[in-house]
Design a protein around this motif. Structure first.
Motif, mmCIF file in Angstrom:
data_model
loop_
_atom_site.group_PDB
_atom_site.id
_atom_site.type_symbol
_atom_site.label_atom_id
_atom_site.label_comp_id
_atom_site.label_asym_id
_atom_site.label_seq_id
_atom_site.Cartn_x
_atom_site.Cartn_y
_atom_site.Cartn_z
ATOM 1 N N LEU A 158 0.856 -1.185 0.000
ATOM 2 C CA LEU A 158 0.000 0.000 0.000
ATOM 3 C C LEU A 158 0.893 1.236 0.000
ATOM 4 N N SER A 159 0.907 1.979 -1.118
ATOM 5 C CA SER A 159 1.676 3.212 -1.209
ATOM 6 C C SER A 159 0.833 4.349 -0.647
ATOM 7 N N VAL A 160 1.331 4.974 0.389
ATOM 8 C CA VAL A 160 0.584 6.002 1.112
ATOM 9 C C VAL A 160 1.302 7.337 0.950
ATOM 10 N N TRP A 161 0.514 8.362 0.678
ATOM 11 C CA TRP A 161 1.020 9.724 0.534
ATOM 12 C C TRP A 161 0.191 10.605 1.459
ATOM 13 N N LEU A 162 0.837 11.222 2.451
ATOM 14 C CA LEU A 162 0.169 12.081 3.425
ATOM 15 C C LEU A 162 0.554 13.533 3.179
ATOM 16 N N LEU A 169 1.575 10.799 11.856
ATOM 17 C CA LEU A 169 0.430 9.980 11.480
ATOM 18 C C LEU A 169 0.875 8.749 10.706
ATOM 19 N N MET A 170 1.918 8.877 9.894
ATOM 20 C CA MET A 170 2.441 7.719 9.172
ATOM 21 C C MET A 170 2.950 6.664 10.158
ATOM 22 N N TYR A 171 3.590 7.105 11.219
ATOM 23 C CA TYR A 171 4.077 6.165 12.238
ATOM 24 C C TYR A 171 2.907 5.391 12.856
ATOM 25 N N HIS A 172 1.842 6.085 13.201
ATOM 26 C CA HIS A 172 0.700 5.404 13.816
ATOM 27 C C HIS A 172 -0.024 4.505 12.812
ATOM 28 N N CYS A 173 -0.023 4.857 11.546
ATOM 29 C CA CYS A 173 -0.597 3.963 10.537
ATOM 30 C C CYS A 173 0.195 2.660 10.465
ATOM 31 N N GLN A 174 1.514 2.767 10.508
ATOM 32 C CA GLN A 174 2.348 1.559 10.495
ATOM 33 C C GLN A 174 2.076 0.695 11.716
ATOM 34 N N ARG A 175 1.995 1.321 12.883
ATOM 35 C CA ARG A 175 1.744 0.564 14.111
ATOM 36 C C ARG A 175 0.367 -0.103 14.081
#
Length: 1137
Positions: free
Chosen positions: A1111-1115, A1126-1132
């Protein structure tokens, strides 16, 4: 030039094979580098050196530009260019040729090219982009030398934006058969973690594999990464404690090869690294600390050799022992080791002992009493570093009883000190102590005057700002306010009547402001007298323009009466024609306001500081003007930092593969370099220049939040005449090993110093009694960060709902939280196969401390909660104010709060909302603190329960909260109330994020007092994740596209895809929606768009796309740090699913 540098430069050509004879250790007689070095050493002046270097650089430039120059010749030219750059002369013309040499040469020539590039360029240099393809090619090479060179350059310098291009290749090298390749790959990943931690979040398991590598060098390299990660989040790596302890046992036991020994000490730097890691893991954790006790004892016992490296190991052992959960036997050995250091005749060891004593004195204040005479003698030591560290130690043990003596010693040192850094540091410490422990007004004003005089214009701007704010806001007593201001006026008038020309500019600015605001309090002091004194300052040649503007403003406030008006008229005429626009403006204000008393009274009212001032930071009064300008076609305002970022983005390379490019036609969009991921055609009327936009995209309000204003640094530096200092050189007993038994009791250990007469010894005894007063018993300890017997003298008045705690350091005891489950690793090949079974990773058992309300000796602990602890609460009967004393209910038990149903005391407006588990914060014999946070739609409420478990009523409760990441505001108007015996008081606060971070923390202090006795205080801290402040943002697809174009801060990352069901994209987004409270705007095929907001009204947009099973995510967000957090919490969230 030193002998070491001489030998190094002499050996450089032979190392690079510049000599004609292989293996020669001397400079070739025909080497041009050798001729250059000899020519420089024979020169007698700097001017001659510059002429020689400029001729050399001109010759190098001509040769590198010639097409007939061979690669071998280019190699020697690069070495000569390196030498010129090392001497401080620019050789920028050779940068591009160094890159070419690294690209085209043989292995040896590439080595010189890479060396030159690493010395010439920095990570942000634009030419470094030309090296990316070369690094990619060398990483894929079958030549081990080329791979090593590429990994070395990557670990030293590599652009942050280029990491995704080479990260897969570096990951592959972790499995390389050669240990040197694996080691360099680990170091490269460590570099990536330092500059872009989100890029390597997905390979943490590979770090664990490197920790269990069969080669000790690879394992040692992995410790750098673990030290950094454990320092940031120790709770996530508690399960590796056994592994680190086992490695340290093997190292101390000599199980590593002899190549790792240094002066017969086994791997000393590896021991130091492991001791630092264990200190972070064992802090405030008894169960984890118990695993370490044996190996720490062994490390202390084996470090017996009298060598500098063993002293370093002993120092780290002492710090680790005093950081983890205490054990009496280890503390005694560590205290004896500190005593040996402090009593050593060697200056380096004495400094090490003072530094260790400074670190541990807050945990064991009696340790300072054992060495008080040695500390006194260190104050007069001829070495300034020893004196500075001694003052740092005294700063740590300062209390209300010894503050005058310690501040006097600090000021004495400042008067003779010539180091700017030390001056800035000590001036800040003296100002902090003066505000916190001042015995009376006179001492406070005199001390701050000395601080301003000695610190000069080098001090930090916040020191005079804080002083003026303290005078303006006042304290709890109106009479104290008047006395303090009156003494300040009298003191500053006497200074101006003396020799004001010697005062620093910032001190003159403070004096001008104080006299302008409060000189009217002295009735017998005429305003005309003060105006004439200020006029003298304007006539001084040394007065800067900034100081003159302060003086003119002060004169404007005082211009009344006949004499005052005449002085004001004369001054305004002088400066009305000044070339400085600020001075002209101040002169015009002085002229008009001095002639109109009624206007001056309205513009500059007296005691204006007593009234709260509302500041419109958004400049809403300009909304009409801005709207008209925007309608006329003007471009929206962009701050300078955004303009620079957009300019850099326009030059940066796009590393996203073509397969991931967004299928969108931007032909109808007039905005350059902005792509919308929503499959929309953005109309040409939109503009991508706006820095911030409301959620609906229709607001054009000008917002300037976050724009900093800084002071200028004009003025002269105050000249200080050095004073003669007396020196005492001690002759103590030699250093003893910590394993040797002491013959005397530690409480009687003093430095045996030659005493010429009884009088100096008597003076030292008197000084010791003044410095160490208050440290004799545990009940009277007044260390910074610990409870104090007397409250702070200058307690600022509460001007608003925000409460801030003092600036004292905090000693916290963390509650044990459950570590995350980790993969079990079989370390079958680590160092010693006989004991590798101890390295098997096993999850720690969850403790029950969170539900038992632990008693903490110093009344402080840390609590970290996650949103998984949230649950529905029961209705409440408590009143609506912020702090309320609740009558003892049927659920209460006088023995403690553990049987209380604290949820029944929640405020009524929060009773039906979801709240976290009520968690104990800290407790002592009379008070128990618990807390929970409640998620409201537009805010987050922090509720603190204060249970009075004693048999006496508490007179007053003062709860002070502070946070670096949050804005804390009290919900009630009067937060200080009484609490009856065996009752609960409730404090409610509203939390909003001012600086996003992965986890945010609130620290606090509760001060209370019984009817009989002195005030007492307990400290605590409360952690919670950023996801507690995330709320869904409901927008349409069109609004999403409009907002996306206006946000400048972004981050990209590939995340794990949940592929359990038929629709992996929808399943993954639903998990994120449930755990992080996101709003899924729309899913179109292989793409999805998501929106959320951070309280209050700080949006963040997410674009997701399926690609190659990931899943390629762009914030994107207008808030700088929000996308990364927020990217860190998405990974967790996806890893925990």
């Amino acid at each position: 030039m030193s002998d070491v540098v001489e030998r190094t430069l002499t050996a450089l050509p032979s190392l690079l094979s510049l000599d004609s004879q292989s293996g020669s250790t001397r400079l070739s007689s025909t080497s041009k580098l050798g001729s250059l070095i000899r020519g420089i050493t024979e020169l007698t002046s700097k001017h001659d050196e510059e002429k020689l270097i400029h001729r050399e650089l001109a010759s190098i430039k001509e040769q590198v530009s010639s097409p007939n120059t061979s690669m071998r010749q280019m190699k020697e030219l690069m070495v000569r260019a390196i030498y010129c750059e090392m001497l401080g002369y620019e050789a920028s013309f050779s940068y591009i040729h160094a890159i070419k040499l690294a690209q085209q040469g043989t292995a040896l020539e590439k080595r010189v090219g890479y060396l030159a590039v690493s010395l010439f360029l920095n990570e942000s240099h634009e030419l470094l982009l030309l090296l990316v393809n070369t690094v990619l090619k060398d990483l894929q090479s079958t030549n081990l030398i080329e791979v090593c060179m590429a990994l070395t350059v990557v670990s030293q310098m590599f652009p942050k934006d280029m990491i995704p291009a080479i990260l897969p290749l570096v990951e592959e090298k972790l499995n390389h058969p050669k240990e040197i390749i694996r080691r360099k790959a680990v170091l490269a990943l460590y570099k990536f973690y330092l500059i872009a931690p989100n890029q390597v979040q997905h390979i943490h398991n590979k770090f664990r594999k490197a920790l269990c590598d069969k080669d000790p060098g690879v394992m040692t390299a992995s410790l750098h990464i673990y030290l950094q990660m454990i320092q940031e989040n120790p709770e996530g790596y508690k399960d590796l404690t056994g592994s680190f302890v086992t490695i340290l046992k093997q190292v101390v036991g000599g199980k590593l090869p002899m190549d790792f020994n240094y002066h017969s000490v086994p791997a000393p730097w590896l021991q130091i690294q492991l001791l630092r890691i264990l200190a972070f893991l064992g802090k405030n954790d008894q169960s984890t600390s118990e695993i370490m006790y044996e190996v720490l004892d062994e490390s202390l016992r084996r470090a017996e050799m009298n060598h500098n490296i063993t002293y370093a190991i002993l120092y780290e052992c002492v710090k680790c022992i005093y950081t983890i959960h205490p054990k009496s036997e280890l503390l005694e050995k560590a205290a004896k080791c500190i005593g040996n250091f402090v009593l050593s005749p060697k200056i380096n060891l004495k400094y090490l002992g003072l530094k260790a004593l400074t670190y541990v004195v807050q945990q064991d204040p009696k340790l300072a009493l054992q060495h008080q005479m040695t500390i006194i003698e260190c104050l007069d030591h001829p070495d300034l570093i020893i004196k500075r560290e001694t003052l740092e130690l005294l700063f740590r043990i300062t209390n209300a009883q010894n503050v005058t003596v310690i501040v006097e010693k600090m000021l004495e040192f400042l008067r003779v000190n010539k180091d700017d850094y030390t001056t800035i540091d000590l001036v800040g410490k003296v100002a902090e102590l003066a505000e916190k422990y001042a015995p009376d007004n006179e001492w406070f004003i005199e001390t701050m005057s000395t601080v301003f005089s000695v610190g000069g214009d080098m001090m930090q701007p916040d020191i005079p700002n804080s002083f003026l704010k303290l005078l303006s806001e006042g304290f709890d007593s109106v009479e104290e306010d008047r006395k303090l201001r009156l003494f300040a006026v009298d003191s500053y008038v006497s200074l101006l009547q003396g020799q004001p020309g010697k005062l620093p500019q910032r001190f003159l600015q403070v004096i001008s402001w104080v006299l302008g605001e409060y000189s009217y309090l002295r009735e017998e002091l005429e305003a005309a007298t003060v105006l004439r004194l200020l006029d003298k300052l304007l006539d001084m040649k040394s007065t800067s323009s900034e100081t003159k503007s302060w003086i003119l403003m002060a004169m404007t406030k005082l211009s009344e009466g006949g004499a005052g008006v005449s002085v004001a008229k004369e001054v305004s005429e002088t400066y009305s024609s000044s070339l400085d626009t600020v001075l002209r403006q101040r002169a015009q204000e002085l002229q008009h306001l001095s002639q109109d008393c009624e206007l001056r009274a309205r513009v500059l009212p007296r005691d204006a500081g007593l009234e709260p001032l509302e500041v419109d930071s958004s400049l809403s009064f300009l909304d009409g003007f801005v709207s008209e300008a925007l309608a006329a076609g003007a471009a929206p305002y962009k701050p300078p930092h955004q303009r620079q970022e957009e300019l850099a983005q326009a030059k940066a390379l796009s590393l996203e593969p073509y397969g991931l490019s967004l299928p969108i036609s931007m032909s109808s969009c007039s905005i350059a370099d902005r792509q919308s991921p929503t499959l929309l055609s953005v109309s040409s009327g939109l503009s991508g220049d706006s820095t911030d936009l409301s959620h609906k995209g229709g607001s054009k309000t000008l917002k300037l939040d976050g724009v900093k204003r800084v002071w200028g640094r004009e003025g002269y530096l105050a000249q200080r005449e050095p004073l003669e200092e007396s020196a005492h050189v001690e002759v103590p007993s030699p250093l003893q090993s910590p394993s040797q038994q002491g013959e005397a009791d530690s409480s009687h250990s003093q430095t045996p110093t030659p005493i010429p007469t009884p009088q100096p010894e008597q003076e030292k005894q008197q000084l010791a009694s003044s410095l160490f007063v208050g440290l004799g018993s545990q009940s009277s300890v007044c260390l910074m960060g610990k409870s104090e017997p007397t409250p702070q003298r200058f307690r600022r008045k509460a001007k608003g709902p925000v409460l801030s705690s003092g600036s004292s350091e905090q000693i916290t005891n963390s509650l044990v939280s459950t570590p995350s489950t980790v993969n079990n690793l079989l370390c079958d090949n680590l160092l010693d196969s006989n004991i590798t079974s101890e390295l098997a990773v096993s999850p720690l058992e969850q403790t029950s401390q969170l539900s038992q309300g632990p008693t903490v000796a110093n009344g402080a602990c840390d609590v970290e909660l996650t949103d998984s602890d949230m649950r529905e609460s029961s209705p409440s009967l408590i009143r609506d104010n912020g702090v309320a004393g609740a009558d003892q209910g049927p659920h209460e038990d006088p023995d403690g709060p553990k049987d209380l149903c604290l949820s029944t005391y929640l405020p009524a407006e929060l009773s039906g909302l979801c709240h976290s588990e009520i968690t104990p914060l800290c407790s002592n014999q009379s008070l128990d603190l618990s807390a929970c946070h409640v998620q409201e739609e537009e805010s987050l409420a922090l509720v603190i329960f204060i249970y009075n478990s004693s048999d006496s009523d508490i007179q007053q409760i003062l709860l002070e909260l502070d946070s670096d990441e949050l804005e804390v505001s009290c919900v009630c108007d009067s937060p200080v109330q009484e609490a009856r015996s065996h009752s609960v008081a409730v404090c409610q606060y509203s939390l909003t994020v001012k600086r996003p971070s992965v986890h945010v923390e609130v620290v606090g202090t509760v001060t209370y007092q019984f009817p009989v006795g002195t005030p007492q205080s307990v400290q605590f801290s409360y952690k919670l994740p950023l996801t507690s402040f995330i709320r869904p943002l409901t927008v349409s697809t069109e609004e999403y596209g409009t907002m996306w174009l206006d946000f400048s801060h972004d981050t990209k990352q590939k995340l794990t895809l949940i592929s359990d069901g038929q629709e992996p994209l929808a399943d993954t987004l639903n998990v994120l929606k449930k755990k992080l409270k996101l709003h899924v705007v729309e899913i179109i095929g292989m793409e999805g768009i998501v929106a959320c907001r951070l309280l209050k009204d700080q949006p963040c947009l997410m674009h997701c796309r399926l690609h190659a099973g990931t899943l390629s995510v762009w914030l994107r967000s207008p808030v700088p740090d929000l996308p990364d957090c927020l990217m860190y919490h998405c990974q967790r969230a996806l890893q925990e699913h």
